[in-house]
Design a protein around this motif. Structure first.
Motif, PDB file in Angstrom:
ATOM      1  N   GLY A 129      -0.689   5.466 -18.959  1.00  0.00           N
ATOM      2  CA  GLY A 129       0.818   5.299 -19.388  1.00  0.00           C
ATOM      3  C   GLY A 129       1.386   4.048 -18.927  1.00  0.00           C
ATOM      4  N   GLY A 130       1.259   3.564 -17.823  1.00  0.00           N
ATOM      5  CA  GLY A 130       1.694   2.429 -17.140  1.00  0.00           C
ATOM      6  C   GLY A 130       2.618   2.852 -15.827  1.00  0.00           C
ATOM      7  N   SER A 131       2.217   3.831 -15.088  1.00  0.00           N
ATOM      8  CA  SER A 131       2.878   4.197 -13.929  1.00  0.00           C
ATOM      9  C   SER A 131       2.610   3.297 -12.699  1.00  0.00           C
ATOM     10  N   ASP A 132       3.632   3.023 -11.937  1.00  0.00           N
ATOM     11  CA  ASP A 132       3.466   2.108 -10.796  1.00  0.00           C
ATOM     12  C   ASP A 132       2.961   2.757  -9.516  1.00  0.00           C
ATOM     13  N   PHE A 133       3.347   3.872  -9.249  1.00  0.00           N
ATOM     14  CA  PHE A 133       2.734   4.770  -8.151  1.00  0.00           C
ATOM     15  C   PHE A 133       2.469   6.155  -8.982  1.00  0.00           C
ATOM     16  N   VAL A 134       1.218   6.793  -8.458  1.00  0.00           N
ATOM     17  CA  VAL A 134       0.865   7.792  -8.905  1.00  0.00           C
ATOM     18  C   VAL A 134       0.467   8.834  -7.428  1.00  0.00           C
ATOM     19  N   ILE A 135       1.049  10.020  -7.500  1.00  0.00           N
ATOM     20  CA  ILE A 135       0.957  11.142  -6.483  1.00  0.00           C
ATOM     21  C   ILE A 135       0.275  12.321  -7.278  1.00  0.00           C
ATOM     22  N   VAL A 136      -0.913  12.712  -6.733  1.00  0.00           N
ATOM     23  CA  VAL A 136      -1.546  13.762  -7.143  1.00  0.00           C
ATOM     24  C   VAL A 136      -1.373  14.882  -6.314  1.00  0.00           C
ATOM     25  N   SER A 137      -0.723  16.139  -6.382  1.00  0.00           N
ATOM     26  CA  SER A 137      -0.762  17.036  -5.400  1.00  0.00           C
ATOM     27  C   SER A 137      -1.998  17.788  -5.147  1.00  0.00           C
ATOM     28  N   PRO A 138      -1.906  18.209  -3.931  1.00  0.00           N
ATOM     29  CA  PRO A 138      -3.157  18.904  -3.445  1.00  0.00           C
ATOM     30  C   PRO A 138      -3.481  20.179  -4.421  1.00  0.00           C
ATOM     31  N   PHE A 139      -4.632  20.761  -4.660  1.00  0.00           N
ATOM     32  CA  PHE A 139      -4.852  21.706  -5.471  1.00  0.00           C
ATOM     33  C   PHE A 139      -4.525  22.931  -5.088  1.00  0.00           C
ATOM     34  N   ASP A 140      -4.573  23.033  -3.648  1.00  0.00           N
ATOM     35  CA  ASP A 140      -4.098  24.431  -2.935  1.00  0.00           C
ATOM     36  C   ASP A 140      -2.666  24.224  -2.223  1.00  0.00           C
ATOM     37  N   ARG A 141      -1.933  23.568  -2.852  1.00  0.00           N
ATOM     38  CA  ARG A 141      -0.501  23.406  -2.178  1.00  0.00           C
ATOM     39  C   ARG A 141       0.555  24.396  -2.248  1.00  0.00           C
ATOM     40  N   LEU A 153       4.189  -4.151 -33.052  1.00  0.00           N
ATOM     41  CA  LEU A 153       4.153  -3.146 -31.895  1.00  0.00           C
ATOM     42  C   LEU A 153       4.798  -3.996 -30.637  1.00  0.00           C
ATOM     43  N   PRO A 154       5.382  -3.063 -29.716  1.00  0.00           N
ATOM     44  CA  PRO A 154       6.211  -3.501 -28.580  1.00  0.00           C
ATOM     45  C   PRO A 154       5.021  -4.135 -27.587  1.00  0.00           C
ATOM     46  N   ASN A 155       5.258  -5.093 -26.745  1.00  0.00           N
ATOM     47  CA  ASN A 155       4.516  -5.497 -26.036  1.00  0.00           C
ATOM     48  C   ASN A 155       4.970  -4.943 -24.428  1.00  0.00           C
ATOM     49  N   LEU A 156       4.296  -3.872 -24.022  1.00  0.00           N
ATOM     50  CA  LEU A 156       4.715  -3.115 -22.849  1.00  0.00           C
ATOM     51  C   LEU A 156       4.046  -4.199 -21.665  1.00  0.00           C
ATOM     52  N   GLN A 157       5.176  -4.341 -20.740  1.00  0.00           N
ATOM     53  CA  GLN A 157       4.908  -5.292 -19.470  1.00  0.00           C
ATOM     54  C   GLN A 157       5.070  -4.553 -18.187  1.00  0.00           C
ATOM     55  N   LYS A 158       4.332  -4.797 -17.129  1.00  0.00           N
ATOM     56  CA  LYS A 158       4.664  -4.260 -15.855  1.00  0.00           C
ATOM     57  C   LYS A 158       4.528  -5.579 -14.801  1.00  0.00           C
ATOM     58  N   SER A 159       5.135  -5.283 -13.739  1.00  0.00           N
ATOM     59  CA  SER A 159       5.278  -6.527 -12.773  1.00  0.00           C
ATOM     60  C   SER A 159       3.782  -6.677 -12.113  1.00  0.00           C
ATOM     61  N   GLU A 160       2.879  -5.684 -12.274  1.00  0.00           N
ATOM     62  CA  GLU A 160       1.755  -5.956 -11.680  1.00  0.00           C
ATOM     63  C   GLU A 160       0.804  -4.863 -12.360  1.00  0.00           C
ATOM     64  N   ARG A 161      -0.787  -5.492 -12.775  1.00  0.00           N
ATOM     65  CA  ARG A 161      -1.679  -4.801 -13.230  1.00  0.00           C
ATOM     66  C   ARG A 161      -2.103  -3.493 -12.368  1.00  0.00           C
ATOM     67  N   GLY A 162      -2.471  -2.320 -12.811  1.00  0.00           N
ATOM     68  CA  GLY A 162      -3.089  -1.068 -11.964  1.00  0.00           C
ATOM     69  C   GLY A 162      -1.836  -0.468 -11.551  1.00  0.00           C
ATOM     70  N   TRP A 163      -2.289   0.272 -10.556  1.00  0.00           N
ATOM     71  CA  TRP A 163      -1.331   1.189  -9.812  1.00  0.00           C
ATOM     72  C   TRP A 163      -1.619   1.365  -8.184  1.00  0.00           C
ATOM     73  N   TRP A 164      -0.427   2.065  -7.751  1.00  0.00           N
ATOM     74  CA  TRP A 164      -0.783   2.429  -6.389  1.00  0.00           C
ATOM     75  C   TRP A 164      -1.023   3.861  -5.951  1.00  0.00           C
ATOM     76  N   ILE A 165      -2.092   4.072  -5.469  1.00  0.00           N
ATOM     77  CA  ILE A 165      -2.584   5.355  -5.046  1.00  0.00           C
ATOM     78  C   ILE A 165      -1.672   5.814  -4.022  1.00  0.00           C
ATOM     79  N   THR A 166      -1.035   6.854  -4.018  1.00  0.00           N
ATOM     80  CA  THR A 166       0.274   7.144  -3.080  1.00  0.00           C
ATOM     81  C   THR A 166      -0.078   8.450  -2.441  1.00  0.00           C
ATOM     82  N   ASP A 167      -0.139   8.509  -1.089  1.00  0.00           N
ATOM     83  CA  ASP A 167      -0.311   9.990  -0.216  1.00  0.00           C
ATOM     84  C   ASP A 167       1.138  10.157  -0.067  1.00  0.00           C
TER      85      ASP A 167
END
Length: 611
Positions: A317-329, A56-70
């Motif tokens: 899945g391994g994203s570095d930044f994650v943005i969640v849109s407001p529910f009422d956008r 199986l492939p060894n999935l690598q990222k530059s840093e563990r975790g992710w940045w919660i992005t506003d």
């Protein structure tokens, strides 16, 4: 260890498990519990270790975790945008996305006018700890020097120059092809903490692309930029270091997880083709943003669930930044509460689910590993076809990419309008008392985009959400009520067989309820006369006959005659489709039937034309 724990138990083969499942199905076909993704990947009900490949492939990222992005999308001034960013960081965000677009004299987002204002925008933000994304689109070349000067000690600063993305949304590159090449070359990053060239594949997801389509086109998109840069004399290392990916994420939970994992595998493979080992040393930066495609305007609180599910997929899945849109956008009066809930959904994933503590959480899951491989194979095949036919730019010019996505979107819209796919609160279990006349601004804006001529150098793709047709039709009810007129009333005339009348009343309530009409159910009537009298007393605009096909032969003639006599202005509808009685019903003035095969959008159009 396994041998010691399970040595007393007989080994169970895959066939043994399958035979047990078939037995439990009690004559139902095994295929009944298999299903296909929108990309045609067959999903089995269970997987075992022997289904996996040897390695199986060894999935690598530059840093563990992710940045919660506003995302700072609405601001009255540079100072206001800066203040909002600091407040977001104080409330739990790790990174900030400033959106500041300007085209043809019109501006959108943060009102930044010239490069000198970059310093003011970022004032007081500790860039050594806080990654920043400056979405300036075609203005990125103009601002690049100022961004670089502000980023000398920064953790990571991203710009988003993407002429092909501009072509997808606007129909033009925003510059001549030669100028595009010059801009791309000049924007190449010599340091790893700045990247100015972005692949906005989320545009495709917002327009209805399937997961494998976004995956394959994102690869081709990236390869096109790599080729332009390398052909211009830029080293493969610098070219790879200059590109990052802005992807969409929906609520197809497992397939979205597999998408991000598959992307890392394939992008590494592509970079290794330019130079051995390049894929290992240059991990892609991926920003995932919840797609507007499956967000809905009605019952918007369901979007909180959609956004949280999507965020979880992106993180696992391994994203570095994650943005969640407001529910009422989608509303003109988007609330601070919506922004807070969007951020908090990610804080829960970090502080309660602890998803930042594990590197590649999906590793070792038989299902996810197989799904990753199969999705990668599907997308890779499509990627190779695009490359064989001349690459991403040529496919974009010819309209091949746009046609592929339009076909996917059309199929998905048909599935929703036929209720084969559920949009909770929109085409199933609608909240009929909900009113949103303020949605008119969003609907009008979307209609303007759709009506705008599509006759540019590149065929434009319009990012229009899956629920749009439902939203625009239901809005007519809300505007009707807001003008002081009464809510249209639907009376369910239930009679006869208890099981069938209740089932058809439930179906009719869900079906017509999508219009936001008032639904009045009943406990059943002994006669049509009694039911029509109750409907008349309720001032019903629509009367739906709910019974069994066997009883309709006697009930339909009396129902049609009673409507003509007692409620001549009411719309008579039969729940079900008794095909042998259609002519009889039409002769009695009943021309409408609601049933599983009825197109819901077509029915809503007809209903609102009568409103």
């Amino acid at each position: 260890m396994n041998e010691l724990l399970f040595s007393e138990f007989p080994e169970i083969s895959k066939d043994d498990w399958k035979n047990t499942i078939i037995k439990d199905l009690k004559g139902q076909p095994y295929e009944k519990i298999q299903w296909q993704t929108h990309d045609g990947i067959l999903i089995e009900p269970f997987y075992r270790k022997e289904d996996l490949p040897n390695s199986l492939p060894n999935l690598q990222k530059s840093e563990r975790g992710w940045w919660i992005t506003d995302q700072i999308l609405i601001a009255t001034s540079i100072e206001d945008a800066n203040k909002q960013a600091k407040l977001s960081l104080a409330n739990g965000a790790d990174a900030i996305l400033f959106t500041a677009h300007a085209e043809g004299g019109k501006s959108y987002g943060v009102p930044i006018q010239n490069p000198k204002e970059v310093a003011s925008l970022l004032a007081g933000i500790d860039l050594s700890k806080t990654p920043v994304i400056l979405s300036l689109a075609n203005r990125t070349p103009e601002f690049a020097t100022a961004i670089n000067e502000a980023s000398t000690t920064a953790k990571l600063v991203l710009g988003d120059y993407d002429p092909f993305g501009t072509a997808i949304l606007c129909g033009e590159l925003g510059a001549t092809e030669q100028d595009v090449i010059t801009h791309l070359k000049n924007l190449c990053s010599k340091t790893k903490n700045t990247k100015h060239i972005a692949i906005h594949s989320y545009y495709l997801r917002d327009a209805g692309a399937s997961i494998s389509q976004e995956l394959s086109f994102a690869l081709s998109w990236g390869v096109e930029y790599l080729n332009i840069l390398v052909d211009s004399g830029v080293s493969p290392e610098m070219a790879a270091n200059s590109i990052w990916f802005w992807m969409g994420v929906g609520s197809d939970y497992f397939t979205e997880i597999a998408k991000f994992r598959a992307f890392r595998i394939m992008w590494a493979q592509i970079l290794n083709a330019y130079k051995p080992g390049l894929g290992d040393s240059h991990q892609p930066i991926i920003q995932a943003m919840t797609t507007e495609w499956n967000f809905t305007a009605y019952d918007p609180h369901v979007n909180i669930l959609r956004g949280t599910t999507a965020a979880m997929s992106a993180v696992i899945g391994g994203s570095d930044f994650v943005i969640v849109s407001p529910f009422d956008r989608f509303y003109s009066n988007q609330s601070d509460f919506g922004v807070r809930i969007a951020r908090n959904s990610q804080l829960l994933l970090r502080h309660e689910a602890h998803l930042d503590k594990v590197e590649d959480p999906a590793n070792g899951s038989y299902y996810l590993e197989l799904l990753t491989i199969e999705l990668a194979q599907t997308a890779w095949s499509s990627f190779q076809s695009t490359e064989k036919d001349g690459g991403f730019h040529k496919a974009l010019k010819s309209g091949t990419i746009q046609s592929t996505i339009e076909s996917s979107a059309r199929k998905l819209r048909d599935e929703v309008s036929s209720k084969k796919q559920t949009l909770l609160g929109t085409n199933q279990y609608p909240l009929t008392t909900e009113r949103h006349p303020e949605l008119k601004e969003n609907i009008d804006k979307t209609k303007t985009i759709l009506d705008f001529p599509n006759n540019h150098t590149y065929k434009r793709i319009d990012p229009v959400r899956l629920s749009y047709d439902f939203d625009r039709l239901r809005l007519k009810t809300d505007l009707h009520v807001a003008s002081g007129k009464p809510v249209p009333k639907v009376f369910l005339l239930t009679i006869g067989d208890l099981t069938m009348r209740k089932a058809r009343a439930g179906f009719a309530s869900n079906f017509i309820g999508c219009l936001g009409y008032e639904i009045k159910d009943s406990n059943g009537f002994a006669s049509i006369k009694e039911g029509i009298a109750a409907a008349k007393q309720a001032n019903a605009n629509i009367v739906v006959l709910c019974s069994s096909d066997e009883e309709y032969a006697n009930l339909i003639p009396e129902f049609g005659d009673a409507i003509k006599t007692e409620l001549p202005n009411a719309w008579a509808i039969v729940a079900g489709y008794p095909k042998d009685l259609i002519s009889l019903a039409e002769s009695k003035g009943i021309g409408d039937f609601i049933h599983l095969k009825r197109n819901l959008i077509e029915f809503m159009e007809k209903a609102q034309n009568r409103l």
